[in-house]
Design an enzyme around this catalytic site. Structure first.
Site, PDB file in Angstrom:
ATOM      1  N   ARG A  70       0.781  -0.997  -0.232  1.00  0.00           N
ATOM      2  CA  ARG A  70      -0.036   0.047   0.110  1.00  0.00           C
ATOM      3  C   ARG A  70       1.047   1.425   0.098  1.00  0.00           C
ATOM      4  O   ARG A  70       0.247   2.474  -0.152  1.00  0.00           O
ATOM      5  CB  ARG A  70      -1.097  -0.059   1.132  1.00  0.00           C
ATOM      6  CG  ARG A  70      -2.509   0.776   0.702  1.00  0.00           C
ATOM      7  CD  ARG A  70      -3.625   0.489   1.805  1.00  0.00           C
ATOM      8  NE  ARG A  70      -3.250  -0.514   2.669  1.00  0.00           N
ATOM      9  CZ  ARG A  70      -3.121  -0.091   4.291  1.00  0.00           C
ATOM     10  NH1 ARG A  70      -2.383   0.954   4.237  1.00  0.00           N
ATOM     11  NH2 ARG A  70      -2.908  -1.102   4.995  1.00  0.00           N
ATOM     12  N   TYR A 124     -16.912  15.114 -16.480  1.00  0.00           N
ATOM     13  CA  TYR A 124     -17.726  13.427 -16.403  1.00  0.00           C
ATOM     14  C   TYR A 124     -18.748  13.446 -15.262  1.00  0.00           C
ATOM     15  O   TYR A 124     -18.468  14.001 -14.448  1.00  0.00           O
ATOM     16  CB  TYR A 124     -16.324  12.541 -16.208  1.00  0.00           C
ATOM     17  CG  TYR A 124     -16.883  11.158 -15.866  1.00  0.00           C
ATOM     18  CD1 TYR A 124     -17.566  10.567 -16.611  1.00  0.00           C
ATOM     19  CD2 TYR A 124     -16.530  10.731 -14.521  1.00  0.00           C
ATOM     20  CE1 TYR A 124     -18.319   9.127 -16.157  1.00  0.00           C
ATOM     21  CE2 TYR A 124     -17.009   9.422 -14.232  1.00  0.00           C
ATOM     22  CZ  TYR A 124     -17.651   8.707 -15.025  1.00  0.00           C
ATOM     23  OH  TYR A 124     -18.065   7.551 -14.712  1.00  0.00           O
ATOM     24  N   ASP A 189      -8.464  17.905 -15.972  1.00  0.00           N
ATOM     25  CA  ASP A 189      -8.553  16.635 -16.272  1.00  0.00           C
ATOM     26  C   ASP A 189      -8.265  16.575 -17.899  1.00  0.00           C
ATOM     27  O   ASP A 189      -9.222  16.914 -18.565  1.00  0.00           O
ATOM     28  CB  ASP A 189     -10.105  16.088 -16.051  1.00  0.00           C
ATOM     29  CG  ASP A 189     -10.239  14.536 -16.409  1.00  0.00           C
ATOM     30  OD1 ASP A 189      -9.683  14.124 -17.228  1.00  0.00           O
ATOM     31  OD2 ASP A 189     -10.797  13.975 -15.488  1.00  0.00           O
TER      32      ASP A 189
END
Ligand code: PLP
Length: 412
Positions: A70, A124, A189
Site C-alpha cells: 500500500r 464527467y 482533467d
C-alpha cells in the site's frame, strides 16, 4: 514516482517507449517485470521503522523495497515515472481508478483545510456528482472559466476543469484559466487529450488528472487513474493513498506502461479517423450539430435530428457502450448513461442535450465505421437481443451479423 530531469529533452514518442524502463537492460531484462508482492521481508525492524516514519512525514517513495504494497510498488512506479515524464511533471501517483485519483486530490486539499472547489461544467458525470453531492465533505461552486476568479474564496483548495470536456468536447484556454486562479492550483482533467495532444502543466496548470482507464491503457481492460503534479503534492497524495487504500494493482501498472508505448501512434491514427468522421457528420443533413475539438483527438460528439436511441440501437460494428479510449469504437448517449447521475437542469445548462451522442473513435477502417454510422443514422432497426441490455441477450447482440458485414477493403 519522481522523474529524472536529465532525460526530459527526448521526443514524446521516444519517452513513451523508454521512460520507466531505463534500468531494464542493466538488469538483463527486456520486458518489464511484474512484482506482485504484498509485503517485503526485512530482518532490521529499526530500519523499517525509520523508513515508515520518513514516509509518514513526507510521503516520499521509500528507498529500497516498499515495506508493504500500500506504500508503493515497483511495477506501478515504472508507469508513474513514464506518465510524469510524458506530462513534463516532477511526479505522478497512480490510483485504482480515475475516481480514486480525484477523490485523493480532494481529500488531500481538504486535509489542508481547503474544502472549497471551483469547477467548470461539464465534467464527467461522476466527477460532477462527487462534487455536487459533497460526498467527501467538499463544497463546490460551479462557474464558467470567465467567472473562476470571482468564485475563488479564502478556503478554495482547487479549481477544476476538463478540456476537452466530457461529453460536449468544450475546450477551455488553460493558460487564461490558470492565470485567473492566482495561487489556487488548477487541476486539468486531460483524459480526452492525453499528453500527446496537450500538456497542461506547460500552460500553468498545477495538477493533471487522467482516467487511465481510457487512452493511457488503451485496450479497455484496465481500470486506473493517475495524477501528475509537483513532488510536494505527490507526497501528500501518496500518504492519502496509503491511508485510504486506493492503490493500483501491479498487473494494471504493467498493462498501463505497455499501453503508453503505443499511445502516440494510437492517438494519431484514431484522431485522423475521428476528424474524417466529424467532417462527414457535419455535412450530413441527418445531423444537427457536430462537436469536434480544435485540438483534435479521437472523440466526436454530435446531435441528431431524429431519435438518438435509434442510432445507438442501430450500430453493428461500433459497440454501444460507456467508456472511451480503446482500440475499438464506442458510442453512448450521455444523458442516459455517462451523465445520467447529473441533475437534468444542470446537464442541459452544461450543453448535454437529449439529442447528444458521444463517440470514441478507435482504430478500425474509416469506411467501415462510416458505413456503420450511416446505417444507424438511417434508422436501421435494432437487432433482436441488442436492446435486451444484460445477460445472454447482450452476449448474443455482440456476435457479428454476417448479413450486415461489408467486404473488407485492402489494409495498407
Ligand atoms: N475523468 C473523465 C474525463 C472520465 O471520462 C472518467 C470516466 O469516464 C473519469 C474521470 C473517471 O475515471 P474512472 O472511470 O477510471 O474512475
Amino acid at each position: 514516482m519522481e522523474t529524472d530531469a536529465t532525460t526530459t529533452s527526448r521526443a514524446l514518442a521516444t519517452e513513451a517507449v523508454h521512460a520507466g524502463r531505463e534500468d531494464l537492460a542493466g538488469l538483463g531484462l527486456h520486458a518489464v517485470p511484474i512484482d506482485l508482492s504484498t509485503t517485503y521481508p526485512s530482518y532490521d525492524s529499526r530500519q523499517e521503522a525509520a523508513r515508515i516514519d520518513e514516509f509518514a512525514s513526507t510521503g516520499a517513495r521509500p528507498q529500497g523495497p516498499p515495506v508493504y504494497a500500500r506504500l508503493d510498488n515497483p511495477t506501478t512506479a515504472r508507469f508513474e515515472t513514464a506518465l510524469a515524464r510524458l506530462e513534463g511533471a516532477a511526479s505522478a501517483v497512480a490510483f485504482a481508478s480515475g475516481m480514486a485519483a480525484l477523490s485523493a486530490v480532494l481529500l488531500a486539499r481538504a486535509s489542508q483545510g481547503l474544502r472549497h472547489v471551483v469547477a467548470v461544467r461539464p465534467l464527467y458525470g461522476c466527477s460532477d456528482h462527487l462534487l455536487t453531492a459533497g460526498l467527501l465533505g467538499t463544497e463546490v461552486t460551479w462557474t464558467d472559466p470567465a467567472g473562476a476568479a470571482d468564485a475563488i474564496r479564502a478556503d478554495t483548495g482547487l479549481v477544476m476543469v476538463e478540456t476537452p470536456a466530457n461529453p460536449t468536447l468544450a475546450e477551455t484556454d488553460i493558460r487564461a484559466l490558470a492565470h485567473s486562479c492566482g495561487a489556487v492550483p488548477l487541476l486539468v482533467d486531460s483524459t480526452f487529450a492525453t499528453p500527446v495532444l496537450q500538456r497542461p502543466l506547460e500552460h500553468g496548470a498545477r495538477i493533471v488528472l487522467h482516467s487511465a482507464t481510457k487512452y493511457l491503457g488503451g485496450h479497455g481492460d484496465v481500470l486506473a487513474g493517475v495524477v501528475a503534479c509537483d513532488e510536494e503534492f505527490a507526497g501528500v497524495l501518496r500518504r492519502v493513498r496509503f491511508a485510504t487504500g486506493g492503490v493500483l494493482h501491479p498487473l494494471a501498472g504493467y498493462l498501463l506502461l505497455r499501453g503508453l508505448s503505443t499511445l502516440p501512434v494510437r492517438m494519431r491514427a484514431a484522431a485522423g479517423t475521428a476528424a474524417e468522421l466529424a467532417g462527414r457528420l457535419t455535412a450530413d443533413p441527418r445531423v444537427a450539430a457536430v462537436h469536434y475539438p480544435k485540438l483534435g483527438g479521437a472523440m466526436v460528439a454530435f446531435e441528431v435530428h431524429g431519435d438518438p436511441h435509434r442510432v445507438i440501437a442501430g450500430v453493428r460494428l461500433i459497440t454501444p457502450a460507456v467508456s472511451l479510449g480503446s482500440v475499438d469504437t464506442l458510442i453512448q448517449h450521455p444523458a442516459s448513461i455517462s451523465h445520467r447521475i447529473v441533475a437534468e437542469g444542470d446537464r442541459r445548462s452544461a450543453g448535454v442535450s437529449e439529442r447528444l451522442l458521444r463517440m470514441s473513435v478507435g482504430l478500425e477502417d474509416v469506411e467501415d465505421l462510416w458505413d456503420d454510422l450511416d446505417g444507424a443514422l438511417s434508422g436501421r432497426s435494432a437487432r433482436s437481443g441488442r436492446a435486451a441490455g444484460h445477460g445472454e441477450g447482450r452476449t448474443a447482440a455482440h456476435v457479428p451479423d454476417p448479413s450486415a458485414r461489408v467486404s473488407s477493403p485492402a489494409v495498407p
